[in-house]
Design a protein around this motif. Sequence first.
Motif, PDB file in Angstrom:
ATOM      1  N   ALA A   1      23.695  50.552  36.418  1.00  0.00           N
ATOM      2  CA  ALA A   1      23.379  52.155  35.657  1.00  0.00           C
ATOM      3  C   ALA A   1      24.821  52.619  36.660  1.00  0.00           C
ATOM      4  CB  ALA A   1      22.548  52.575  36.863  1.00  0.00           C
ATOM      5  N   ASP A   2      25.733  52.079  37.198  1.00  0.00           N
ATOM      6  CA  ASP A   2      26.296  53.401  37.497  1.00  0.00           C
ATOM      7  C   ASP A   2      28.289  52.536  37.573  1.00  0.00           C
ATOM      8  OD1 ASP A   2      26.759  51.128  39.316  1.00  0.00           O
ATOM      9  OD2 ASP A   2      27.218  51.974  41.242  1.00  0.00           O
ATOM     10  N   ALA A   3      27.884  51.414  36.625  1.00  0.00           N
ATOM     11  CA  ALA A   3      29.548  50.680  35.711  1.00  0.00           C
ATOM     12  C   ALA A   3      28.606  51.507  34.002  1.00  0.00           C
ATOM     13  CB  ALA A   3      29.093  49.517  35.948  1.00  0.00           C
ATOM     14  N   ILE A   4      28.047  51.915  32.816  1.00  0.00           N
ATOM     15  CA  ILE A   4      27.738  52.039  32.477  1.00  0.00           C
ATOM     16  C   ILE A   4      29.513  53.123  31.526  1.00  0.00           C
ATOM     17  CG2 ILE A   4      26.933  53.539  30.252  1.00  0.00           C
ATOM     18  CD1 ILE A   4      24.302  53.412  31.693  1.00  0.00           C
ATOM     19  N   LEU A   5      29.960  52.267  30.262  1.00  0.00           N
ATOM     20  CA  LEU A   5      31.363  52.653  30.078  1.00  0.00           C
ATOM     21  C   LEU A   5      30.822  53.788  29.159  1.00  0.00           C
ATOM     22  CD1 LEU A   5      32.867  49.823  29.634  1.00  0.00           C
ATOM     23  CD2 LEU A   5      33.823  50.622  31.358  1.00  0.00           C
ATOM     24  N   GLY A   6      31.724  55.339  28.655  1.00  0.00           N
ATOM     25  CA  GLY A   6      31.677  55.981  27.372  1.00  0.00           C
ATOM     26  C   GLY A   6      32.251  57.566  28.233  1.00  0.00           C
ATOM     27  N   GLU A   7      31.951  58.553  26.810  1.00  0.00           N
ATOM     28  CA  GLU A   7      33.088  59.540  26.881  1.00  0.00           C
ATOM     29  C   GLU A   7      32.809  60.240  28.598  1.00  0.00           C
ATOM     30  OE1 GLU A   7      28.702  60.488  26.645  1.00  0.00           O
ATOM     31  OE2 GLU A   7      30.121  58.865  24.551  1.00  0.00           O
ATOM     32  N   HIS A   8      31.681  60.386  28.883  1.00  0.00           N
ATOM     33  CA  HIS A   8      31.977  60.544  30.307  1.00  0.00           C
ATOM     34  C   HIS A   8      32.876  60.273  31.222  1.00  0.00           C
ATOM     35  CE1 HIS A   8      29.475  57.266  30.727  1.00  0.00           C
ATOM     36  NE2 HIS A   8      29.885  57.159  32.025  1.00  0.00           N
ATOM     37  N   ARG A   9      33.298  58.953  31.119  1.00  0.00           N
ATOM     38  CA  ARG A   9      34.267  58.745  32.086  1.00  0.00           C
ATOM     39  C   ARG A   9      35.957  58.937  31.463  1.00  0.00           C
ATOM     40  NH1 ARG A   9      32.933  54.723  35.626  1.00  0.00           N
ATOM     41  NH2 ARG A   9      30.782  53.860  35.259  1.00  0.00           N
ATOM     42  N   VAL A  10      36.212  59.420  30.525  1.00  0.00           N
ATOM     43  CA  VAL A  10      37.523  59.932  29.840  1.00  0.00           C
ATOM     44  C   VAL A  10      37.884  60.701  30.348  1.00  0.00           C
ATOM     45  CG1 VAL A  10      38.416  60.477  27.517  1.00  0.00           C
ATOM     46  CG2 VAL A  10      36.794  59.119  27.993  1.00  0.00           C
ATOM     47  N   GLU A  11      39.457  60.662  30.462  1.00  0.00           N
ATOM     48  CA  GLU A  11      40.178  61.753  31.701  1.00  0.00           C
ATOM     49  C   GLU A  11      41.368  61.676  30.490  1.00  0.00           C
ATOM     50  OE1 GLU A  11      41.360  60.177  35.142  1.00  0.00           O
ATOM     51  OE2 GLU A  11      38.934  59.898  35.918  1.00  0.00           O
ATOM     52  N   ASP A  12      41.682  62.932  31.121  1.00  0.00           N
ATOM     53  CA  ASP A  12      42.447  63.869  30.273  1.00  0.00           C
ATOM     54  C   ASP A  12      44.218  62.991  30.470  1.00  0.00           C
ATOM     55  OD1 ASP A  12      44.305  65.619  28.891  1.00  0.00           O
ATOM     56  OD2 ASP A  12      45.486  66.346  30.381  1.00  0.00           O
ATOM     57  N   GLY A  13      45.289  62.756  28.780  1.00  0.00           N
ATOM     58  CA  GLY A  13      46.103  62.093  29.367  1.00  0.00           C
ATOM     59  C   GLY A  13      45.170  59.499  29.480  1.00  0.00           C
ATOM     60  N   ASP A  14      44.034  60.145  28.814  1.00  0.00           N
ATOM     61  CA  ASP A  14      43.907  58.270  28.797  1.00  0.00           C
ATOM     62  C   ASP A  14      44.820  58.482  27.664  1.00  0.00           C
ATOM     63  OD1 ASP A  14      42.157  58.059  31.365  1.00  0.00           O
ATOM     64  OD2 ASP A  14      39.885  57.808  29.858  1.00  0.00           O
ATOM     65  N   VAL A  15      44.742  56.571  27.642  1.00  0.00           N
ATOM     66  CA  VAL A  15      45.412  55.873  26.651  1.00  0.00           C
ATOM     67  C   VAL A  15      44.351  55.543  25.496  1.00  0.00           C
ATOM     68  CG1 VAL A  15      46.940  53.277  26.326  1.00  0.00           C
ATOM     69  CG2 VAL A  15      47.434  55.125  28.104  1.00  0.00           C
ATOM     70  N   VAL A  16      44.770  55.751  24.545  1.00  0.00           N
ATOM     71  CA  VAL A  16      44.006  54.863  23.551  1.00  0.00           C
ATOM     72  C   VAL A  16      44.747  53.803  22.622  1.00  0.00           C
ATOM     73  CG1 VAL A  16      43.061  54.756  21.376  1.00  0.00           C
ATOM     74  CG2 VAL A  16      43.510  56.996  22.862  1.00  0.00           C
ATOM     75  N   LEU A  17      43.764  51.916  23.526  1.00  0.00           N
ATOM     76  CA  LEU A  17      44.093  51.269  22.841  1.00  0.00           C
ATOM     77  C   LEU A  17      43.767  50.675  21.859  1.00  0.00           C
ATOM     78  CD1 LEU A  17      44.678  49.204  26.699  1.00  0.00           C
ATOM     79  CD2 LEU A  17      47.074  50.175  25.235  1.00  0.00           C
ATOM     80  N   ALA A  18      44.751  49.704  20.368  1.00  0.00           N
ATOM     81  CA  ALA A  18      44.052  49.413  19.688  1.00  0.00           C
ATOM     82  C   ALA A  18      43.517  47.980  19.581  1.00  0.00           C
ATOM     83  CB  ALA A  18      44.244  49.901  18.223  1.00  0.00           C
ATOM     84  N   LEU A  19      42.523  47.389  19.350  1.00  0.00           N
ATOM     85  CA  LEU A  19      42.292  46.184  19.043  1.00  0.00           C
ATOM     86  C   LEU A  19      42.415  45.666  17.808  1.00  0.00           C
ATOM     87  CD1 LEU A  19      41.869  46.951  22.202  1.00  0.00           C
ATOM     88  CD2 LEU A  19      39.689  44.797  22.184  1.00  0.00           C
ATOM     89  N   ALA A  20      43.210  44.117  17.494  1.00  0.00           N
ATOM     90  CA  ALA A  20      43.342  43.658  16.133  1.00  0.00           C
ATOM     91  C   ALA A  20      42.246  43.256  16.022  1.00  0.00           C
ATOM     92  CB  ALA A  20      44.626  42.844  16.222  1.00  0.00           C
ATOM     93  N   SER A  21      41.550  43.803  14.169  1.00  0.00           N
ATOM     94  CA  SER A  21      40.651  42.843  13.600  1.00  0.00           C
ATOM     95  C   SER A  21      40.775  41.329  13.265  1.00  0.00           C
ATOM     96  CB  SER A  21      40.301  43.766  12.778  1.00  0.00           C
ATOM     97  OG  SER A  21      41.205  44.050  11.415  1.00  0.00           O
ATOM     98  N   SER A  22      40.065  40.549  12.636  1.00  0.00           N
ATOM     99  CA  SER A  22      40.867  39.208  11.706  1.00  0.00           C
ATOM    100  C   SER A  22      40.756  40.017  10.577  1.00  0.00           C
ATOM    101  CB  SER A  22      39.736  38.557  12.556  1.00  0.00           C
ATOM    102  OG  SER A  22      37.966  39.130  12.146  1.00  0.00           O
TER     103      SER A  22
END
Length: 370
Positions: free
Chosen positions: A166-187
């Motif tokens: 429950a305390d490890a869920i990822l999502g918008e609530h964790r996002v902070e100012d200055g976070d980096v957006v990484l793209a992962l390639a599709s096949s």
Amino acid sequence: MTSSTSYREAGVDTAAGDRAVELMKAAVAKTHGPEVFGGFGGFAGLFDASALTAFRRPLLATSTDGVGTKVAIAQAIDKHDTIGQDLVGMVVDDIVVVGAKPLFMTDYIACGKVHPERIASIVAGIARACSDTGTALIGGETAEHPGLLGVDDYDVAGACTGAVEADAILGEHRVEDGDVVLALASSGLHSNGFSLVRHILAQAGVGYTDHSDELGTTFGEALLEPTRLYTLPLLRLLDAPAFAGGVHSLSHVTGGGIAANLARVLPKGSWAEVDRSTWSPSPVFRTLSELAGSSLESSEGTWNLGVGFFAVVSPAVAAGVTAALEADGIATWQVGTVHLGEAAADLSAFEQGAKGVDGGAVRLVGAYRD
């Protein structure tokens, strides 16, 4: 006339169904660990929930999906060994978006007529992909629908269940100012936008068995490139002490395209610009756009254009996360930065509110690299 004969004359061959089950048993059994009970062929799949005792407060995550009209291309060129991976990619990779580990999956195949070898090939593909994502395939159903589907028609769907602290869920609530957006390639196209693909080819008079010099193979083979599986590389990231707390949100780029899917995992009031110049869409997207006489930009809400996943991470771990994913065979690069607070541009030009989520705002800027 016996009831079984009547059923067969109605178009349902239970013997063929039994044969399909026999052919798929070995592949399915390979996905079973000690948590799976009851063997193969029961009315319900059984999974030992005591596996969750290792969690402090486990939350169950669930996802269900299909592969859309990509199945029409598999049927057209009679190639059915990759569509199962597409299904697992669409279903299981949605689970990891919240940080959950997949536990088990079930599948459903509806067909006009059971062709045992074909059904077994589809399920073998599902089973291989389940093994590759650490997911047990614990049940499924094949249903024959004569008169509703053609004798060579079928559709596939699946559902997966996973678990996350429950305390490890990822999502918008964790996002902070200055976070980096990484793209992962599709096949490639993965499993979205195939109604548009089929329309483009039909309008251009191109057949699936026609060879494409640009693609180096036939159109059908290129379009059936299986969906990349991201689950285990991403779970390894989340388990790595070096990145603890540094991965804030993930987005699976599926229906809705690039901007909309990233916006779903950003907080309300945030905004990000995705820089097209950081990558070059692969030949399959360029070829389809040229056949359609349209721009790559016009399909950004339909196709992934080379980005299968986004990871929103702390700047402190961005380089390490990129290196780890690259070492796992997934090309990864920075496409933007998340901003909280006042926007530098009018947000009416941004994608917002995708899939009913009141999230962030995203737009693509610049031009794709040649």
